[in-house]
Motif scaffolding. Structure first.
Motif, PDB file in Angstrom:
ATOM      1  N   UNK A 191       0.832  -1.192   0.000  1.00  0.00           N
ATOM      2  CA  UNK A 191       0.000   0.000   0.000  1.00  0.00           C
ATOM      3  C   UNK A 191       0.876   1.255   0.000  1.00  0.00           C
ATOM      4  N   UNK A 192       0.391   2.292  -0.657  1.00  0.00           N
ATOM      5  CA  UNK A 192       1.111   3.559  -0.690  1.00  0.00           C
ATOM      6  C   UNK A 192       0.935   4.291   0.631  1.00  0.00           C
ATOM      7  N   UNK A 193       2.009   4.862   1.137  1.00  0.00           N
ATOM      8  CA  UNK A 193       1.954   5.649   2.370  1.00  0.00           C
ATOM      9  C   UNK A 193       2.125   7.114   1.986  1.00  0.00           C
ATOM     10  N   UNK A 194       1.116   7.894   2.215  1.00  0.00           N
ATOM     11  CA  UNK A 194       1.138   9.299   1.806  1.00  0.00           C
ATOM     12  C   UNK A 194       2.075  10.119   2.686  1.00  0.00           C
ATOM     13  N   UNK A 195       2.749  11.054   2.053  1.00  0.00           N
ATOM     14  CA  UNK A 195       3.686  11.934   2.754  1.00  0.00           C
ATOM     15  C   UNK A 195       2.988  13.224   3.165  1.00  0.00           C
ATOM     16  N   UNK A 196       3.080  13.540   4.442  1.00  0.00           N
ATOM     17  CA  UNK A 196       2.624  14.848   4.927  1.00  0.00           C
ATOM     18  C   UNK A 196       3.854  15.752   4.955  1.00  0.00           C
ATOM     19  N   UNK A 197       3.991  16.544   3.925  1.00  0.00           N
ATOM     20  CA  UNK A 197       5.231  17.305   3.743  1.00  0.00           C
ATOM     21  C   UNK A 197       5.461  18.316   4.865  1.00  0.00           C
ATOM     22  N   UNK A 198       6.741  18.423   5.227  1.00  0.00           N
ATOM     23  CA  UNK A 198       7.175  19.433   6.192  1.00  0.00           C
ATOM     24  C   UNK A 198       8.471  20.029   5.656  1.00  0.00           C
ATOM     25  N   UNK A 199       9.108  20.883   6.418  1.00  0.00           N
ATOM     26  CA  UNK A 199      10.318  21.541   5.902  1.00  0.00           C
ATOM     27  C   UNK A 199      11.474  20.562   5.718  1.00  0.00           C
ATOM     28  N   UNK A 222      10.928  17.032   5.086  1.00  0.00           N
ATOM     29  CA  UNK A 222      10.544  15.862   4.280  1.00  0.00           C
ATOM     30  C   UNK A 222       9.572  16.263   3.187  1.00  0.00           C
ATOM     31  N   UNK A 223       9.714  15.588   2.049  1.00  0.00           N
ATOM     32  CA  UNK A 223       8.802  15.819   0.929  1.00  0.00           C
ATOM     33  C   UNK A 223       8.608  14.509   0.179  1.00  0.00           C
ATOM     34  N   UNK A 224       7.810  14.540  -0.865  1.00  0.00           N
ATOM     35  CA  UNK A 224       7.496  13.324  -1.609  1.00  0.00           C
ATOM     36  C   UNK A 224       8.730  12.707  -2.270  1.00  0.00           C
ATOM     37  N   UNK A 225       9.770  13.514  -2.482  1.00  0.00           N
ATOM     38  CA  UNK A 225      10.983  13.017  -3.139  1.00  0.00           C
ATOM     39  C   UNK A 225      11.869  12.208  -2.183  1.00  0.00           C
ATOM     40  N   UNK A 250      11.089  -6.036  -5.833  1.00  0.00           N
ATOM     41  CA  UNK A 250      10.252  -6.219  -4.647  1.00  0.00           C
ATOM     42  C   UNK A 250      11.008  -5.795  -3.396  1.00  0.00           C
ATOM     43  N   UNK A 251      12.273  -6.187  -3.308  1.00  0.00           N
ATOM     44  CA  UNK A 251      13.087  -5.807  -2.151  1.00  0.00           C
ATOM     45  C   UNK A 251      13.141  -4.294  -1.997  1.00  0.00           C
ATOM     46  N   UNK A 252      13.404  -3.593  -3.093  1.00  0.00           N
ATOM     47  CA  UNK A 252      13.506  -2.128  -3.042  1.00  0.00           C
ATOM     48  C   UNK A 252      12.183  -1.481  -2.653  1.00  0.00           C
ATOM     49  N   UNK A 253      11.078  -2.031  -3.159  1.00  0.00           N
ATOM     50  CA  UNK A 253       9.763  -1.450  -2.840  1.00  0.00           C
ATOM     51  C   UNK A 253       9.403  -1.665  -1.371  1.00  0.00           C
ATOM     52  N   UNK A 254       9.785  -2.835  -0.815  1.00  0.00           N
ATOM     53  CA  UNK A 254       9.534  -3.085   0.605  1.00  0.00           C
ATOM     54  C   UNK A 254      10.366  -2.134   1.461  1.00  0.00           C
ATOM     55  N   UNK A 255      11.635  -1.959   1.088  1.00  0.00           N
ATOM     56  CA  UNK A 255      12.508  -1.053   1.835  1.00  0.00           C
ATOM     57  C   UNK A 255      11.977   0.381   1.776  1.00  0.00           C
ATOM     58  N   UNK A 256      11.532   0.810   0.608  1.00  0.00           N
ATOM     59  CA  UNK A 256      10.968   2.152   0.470  1.00  0.00           C
ATOM     60  C   UNK A 256       9.716   2.310   1.325  1.00  0.00           C
ATOM     61  N   UNK A 257       8.917   1.246   1.388  1.00  0.00           N
ATOM     62  CA  UNK A 257       7.702   1.283   2.194  1.00  0.00           C
ATOM     63  C   UNK A 257       8.033   1.413   3.678  1.00  0.00           C
ATOM     64  N   UNK A 258       9.018   0.630   4.130  1.00  0.00           N
ATOM     65  CA  UNK A 258       9.435   0.691   5.542  1.00  0.00           C
ATOM     66  C   UNK A 258      10.063   2.044   5.839  1.00  0.00           C
ATOM     67  N   UNK A 259      10.839   2.585   4.889  1.00  0.00           N
ATOM     68  CA  UNK A 259      11.405   3.930   5.067  1.00  0.00           C
ATOM     69  C   UNK A 259      10.292   4.955   5.296  1.00  0.00           C
ATOM     70  N   UNK A 260       9.211   4.812   4.563  1.00  0.00           N
ATOM     71  CA  UNK A 260       8.087   5.739   4.694  1.00  0.00           C
ATOM     72  C   UNK A 260       7.471   5.654   6.094  1.00  0.00           C
ATOM     73  N   UNK A 261       7.391   4.425   6.629  1.00  0.00           N
ATOM     74  CA  UNK A 261       6.855   4.247   7.979  1.00  0.00           C
ATOM     75  C   UNK A 261       7.798   4.865   9.011  1.00  0.00           C
ATOM     76  N   UNK A 262       9.100   4.643   8.830  1.00  0.00           N
ATOM     77  CA  UNK A 262      10.099   5.228   9.738  1.00  0.00           C
ATOM     78  C   UNK A 262      10.015   6.748   9.715  1.00  0.00           C
ATOM     79  N   UNK A 263       9.940   7.310   8.521  1.00  0.00           N
ATOM     80  CA  UNK A 263       9.886   8.774   8.396  1.00  0.00           C
ATOM     81  C   UNK A 263       8.577   9.340   8.952  1.00  0.00           C
ATOM     82  N   UNK A 264       7.509   8.562   8.839  1.00  0.00           N
ATOM     83  CA  UNK A 264       6.240   8.977   9.439  1.00  0.00           C
ATOM     84  C   UNK A 264       6.358   9.020  10.958  1.00  0.00           C
TER      85      UNK A 264
END
Length: 237
Positions: free
Chosen positions: A139-147, A149-152, A205-219
């Motif tokens: 599932x996509x994890x939406x970014x709530x941008x701040x100074x 963090x951003x979608x990039x 798949x490995x990269x997409x899982x890592x990116x997903x977990x990164x999004x959770x960490x950053x959240x």
């Protein structure tokens, strides 16, 4: 005596009477040009000599079978190792998911909003666990941008916005901050297990899982920032 069949000879022969198969007689060989000509014309070469199977010595046959057996056993061992690594990662994610639930339950007494956000992130961990188990899609994890963090950069590995120290214990939400930081640390350690698990597998798949977990960490980092400084981003560049 070896007789070579040339391209010119075949052209003359085909001009007189077209044919779909050319039969090589014993002692005859095609020149490279003749072989190419037959290939271009899609003419089948009938050479009995090519169809004669050479008898392989019994010792070689046994050696080949032994090699094939060893290769099959090695492949089976690799598959078992990969399966065990995925099961290990699956249960690790399940354990972290449980910690998310316990943390949200404890935070609920102090901050309902943060507790709900922790529950939502725990559901994202559940989604990753299902994908590791071969079920569903990420599932996509939406970014709530701040100074900071951003979608990039949201799906990349970012350092903690700031170091958590004994100072934060003294804050009003010190207990909440420490619990979320503990979750974040567990997920950061998880990155290495993901890499190990998918080392011989699908890089995409490995990269997409890592990116997903990164999004959770950053959240989680954003939630920690909000617990420390309210709506103001606390990220230190």
């Amino acid at each position: 005596m070896m007789k070579f069949i040339t391209e010119e000879y075949l052209r003359d022969l085909y001009r007189k009477e077209p044919f779909n198969t050319y039969k090589l007689q014993q002692g005859q060989r095609l020149t490279p040009g003749a072989a190419q000509y037959l290939s271009d014309k899609r003419i089948e070469i009938n050479d009995k000599a090519l169809k004669v199977k050479k008898k392989v010595p019994q010792s070689n046959q046994n050696e080949d079978k032994h090699t094939e057996s060893k290769q099959a056993e090695t492949a089976k061992q690799v598959r078992n190792i990969d399966l065990n690594l995925k099961r290990k990662l699956y249960y690790k994610l399940k354990s972290i998911e449980a910690v998310f639930l316990v943390t949200s339950s404890e935070i609920l007494r102090e901050d309902i909003f943060l507790a709900q956000n922790i529950i939502n992130l725990g559901k994202k961990i559940s989604n990753v666990r299902n994908v590791v188990n071969g079920k569903g899609t990420l599932e996509t994890i939406n970014c709530k941008e701040c100074s900071g963090m951003n979608s990039a950069n949201f799906i990349t590995e970012l350092d903690d916005c700031f170091e958590i120290t004994e100072f934060h214990i003294q804050l009003k939400k010190g207990n909440v901050i420490l619990k979320m930081h503990t979750l974040r640390c567990a997920l950061q350690e998880l990155q290495f297990e993901i890499i190990e698990t998918y080392n011989n597998d699908d890089d995409d798949l490995k990269n997409r899982i890592i990116e997903n977990v990164n999004s959770i960490i950053n959240s989680l980092s954003q939630l920690i920032c909000s617990a420390v400084g309210g709506k103001e981003c606390q990220r230190k560049e």
